[in-house]
Design a protein around this motif. Structure first.
Motif, short mmCIF file in Angstrom:
data_model
loop_
_atom_site.label_atom_id
_atom_site.label_comp_id
_atom_site.label_asym_id
_atom_site.label_seq_id
_atom_site.Cartn_x
_atom_site.Cartn_y
_atom_site.Cartn_z
N ASN A 105 -10.83 1.47 2.18
CA ASN A 105 -11.81 2.37 1.59
C ASN A 105 -11.48 2.46 0.10
OD1 ASN A 105 -13.15 4.80 0.68
ND2 ASN A 105 -13.40 5.34 2.83
N LEU A 106 -12.49 2.31 -0.75
CA LEU A 106 -12.26 2.30 -2.18
C LEU A 106 -12.49 3.65 -2.86
CD1 LEU A 106 -13.69 -1.21 -3.08
CD2 LEU A 106 -11.35 -0.54 -2.51
N ALA A 107 -12.86 4.67 -2.11
CA ALA A 107 -12.96 6.01 -2.69
C ALA A 107 -11.59 6.45 -3.16
CB ALA A 107 -13.51 7.00 -1.67
N GLY A 108 -11.47 6.84 -4.40
CA GLY A 108 -10.21 7.30 -4.96
C GLY A 108 -9.24 6.19 -5.30
N ILE A 109 -9.74 4.98 -5.47
CA ILE A 109 -8.84 3.85 -5.74
C ILE A 109 -8.15 3.96 -7.09
CG2 ILE A 109 -10.60 2.31 -6.69
CD1 ILE A 109 -8.85 0.15 -4.94
N MET A 110 -8.82 4.55 -8.08
CA MET A 110 -8.22 4.66 -9.41
C MET A 110 -6.95 5.50 -9.33
SD MET A 110 -10.07 2.77 -11.30
CE MET A 110 -9.49 3.14 -12.92
N ASP A 111 -5.88 4.98 -9.87
CA ASP A 111 -4.57 5.64 -9.90
C ASP A 111 -3.92 5.78 -8.52
OD1 ASP A 111 -4.73 5.95 -12.71
OD2 ASP A 111 -5.97 7.72 -12.44
N ARG A 112 -4.39 5.00 -7.55
CA ARG A 112 -3.80 5.01 -6.21
C ARG A 112 -2.82 3.85 -6.09
NH1 ARG A 112 -8.10 4.84 -1.74
NH2 ARG A 112 -8.06 2.57 -1.96
N PRO A 113 -1.64 4.09 -5.54
CA PRO A 113 -0.71 2.98 -5.30
C PRO A 113 -1.34 1.94 -4.38
CG PRO A 113 0.42 5.08 -5.07
CD PRO A 113 -1.06 5.39 -5.17
N VAL A 114 -0.99 0.71 -4.58
CA VAL A 114 -1.55 -0.40 -3.81
C VAL A 114 -1.10 -0.34 -2.35
CG1 VAL A 114 0.33 -1.99 -4.36
CG2 VAL A 114 -1.93 -2.91 -3.87
N ALA A 115 -2.02 -0.70 -1.46
CA ALA A 115 -1.74 -0.89 -0.03
C ALA A 115 -1.08 0.31 0.65
CB ALA A 115 -0.89 -2.15 0.17
N ILE A 116 -1.62 1.51 0.45
CA ILE A 116 -1.00 2.68 1.07
C ILE A 116 -1.86 3.37 2.13
CG2 ILE A 116 0.39 3.20 -0.95
CD1 ILE A 116 -1.59 5.66 -1.31
N LEU A 117 -3.11 2.97 2.28
CA LEU A 117 -3.97 3.67 3.24
C LEU A 117 -3.55 3.35 4.66
CD1 LEU A 117 -7.52 3.27 1.67
CD2 LEU A 117 -5.95 5.21 1.50
N GLU A 118 -3.46 4.38 5.48
CA GLU A 118 -3.14 4.19 6.89
C GLU A 118 -4.34 3.58 7.60
OE1 GLU A 118 -1.60 7.68 8.78
OE2 GLU A 118 -0.38 8.20 7.05
N ASP A 119 -4.09 2.96 8.72
CA ASP A 119 -5.14 2.35 9.54
C ASP A 119 -5.95 1.31 8.76
OD1 ASP A 119 -4.39 3.97 11.68
OD2 ASP A 119 -5.72 5.58 11.05
N THR A 120 -5.31 0.63 7.82
CA THR A 120 -5.96 -0.41 7.04
C THR A 120 -5.11 -1.67 7.13
OG1 THR A 120 -6.88 1.23 5.52
CG2 THR A 120 -6.79 -1.03 4.73
N LEU A 121 -5.76 -2.79 7.36
CA LEU A 121 -5.04 -4.06 7.42
C LEU A 121 -4.87 -4.61 6.01
CD1 LEU A 121 -6.85 -5.81 10.41
CD2 LEU A 121 -4.57 -4.79 10.40
N TYR A 122 -3.65 -4.78 5.59
CA TYR A 122 -3.34 -5.39 4.30
C TYR A 122 -2.56 -6.67 4.55
CZ TYR A 122 -4.32 -0.81 2.14
OH TYR A 122 -4.89 0.35 1.71
N SER A 123 -2.75 -7.65 3.68
CA SER A 123 -1.96 -8.88 3.79
C SER A 123 -0.51 -8.55 3.45
CB SER A 123 -2.49 -9.94 2.84
OG SER A 123 -2.31 -9.53 1.49
N ASP A 124 0.40 -9.37 3.93
CA ASP A 124 1.81 -9.19 3.58
C ASP A 124 2.00 -9.29 2.07
OD1 ASP A 124 2.53 -8.84 6.23
OD2 ASP A 124 3.07 -10.94 6.53
N ALA A 125 1.23 -10.18 1.43
CA ALA A 125 1.33 -10.35 -0.02
C ALA A 125 0.96 -9.05 -0.75
CB ALA A 125 0.43 -11.50 -0.48
N LEU A 126 -0.08 -8.38 -0.28
CA LEU A 126 -0.50 -7.13 -0.93
C LEU A 126 0.48 -6.00 -0.62
CD1 LEU A 126 -2.81 -6.30 -2.79
CD2 LEU A 126 -4.05 -5.50 -0.80
N LYS A 127 0.98 -5.95 0.62
CA LYS A 127 1.95 -4.91 0.98
C LYS A 127 3.25 -5.05 0.19
CE LYS A 127 1.46 -5.59 5.50
NZ LYS A 127 1.65 -5.46 6.96
N ALA A 128 3.55 -6.24 -0.28
CA ALA A 128 4.79 -6.48 -1.04
C ALA A 128 4.66 -6.06 -2.50
CB ALA A 128 5.17 -7.96 -0.97
#
Length: 149
Positions: free
Chosen positions: A79-102
């Motif tokens: 979800n991109l609501a509130g993305i500005m100034d949000r740390p990368v790959a932190i939303l729960e229940d969201t699939l992130y690639s290992d590259a993005l989680k790193a």
């Protein structure tokens, strides 16, 4: 990852790629907005309303994978609501690639601009199936819109 999940992920990636390739050949309906100035990240002024409106129109292609409001269940992307100034790959229940989680950064205008130009430039190995937006004014418009969410 099970076979069905891989198939769904592949299908969603193909859909996103097809939708986003449309950015490169968007019709001239946005030409009237070309005179709108890009937002200046060095100021605290709100984005130009024309840029926000243009970004909202361009964002229609992003909706296939990304929500901007609360939705039941999850889409393929965060979800991109509130993305500005949000740390990368932190939303729960969201699939992130290992590259993005790193990664260890906060989304800001500069990071979003690089991401929208070509995601793999910012995060090599990302699973985001998005070719990127070559036109700076389109990236600036989407960023202006995202700043309002």
């Amino acid at each position: 990852m099970n076979k069905a999940m891989k198939k769904n992920t592949f299908g969603a990636c193909v859909l996103c790629a097809v939708l986003f390739l449309g950015f490169a050949v968007l019709p001239a309906t946005f030409a009237a907005d070309d005179a709108a100035p890009a937002s200046d990240s060095a100021t605290a002024e709100p984005p130009d309303p024309r840029m926000v409106a243009r970004g909202k129109r361009l964002y229609v292609f992003c909706r296939a994978c990304h929500a901007t409001e609360e939705v039941q269940g999850s889409k393929i992307g965060p979800n991109l609501a509130g993305i500005m100034d949000r740390p990368v790959a932190i939303l729960e229940d969201t699939l992130y690639s290992d590259a993005l989680k790193a990664q260890d950064f906060v989304w800001d205008e500069e990071k979003l601009d690089i991401w929208l130009l070509r995601p793999a430039t910012l995060v090599p190995g990302t699973s985001m199936a998005f070719a990127g937006l070559p036109r700076e004014e389109n990236r600036a418009a989407i960023i202006a819109y995202l700043k309002t969410l």
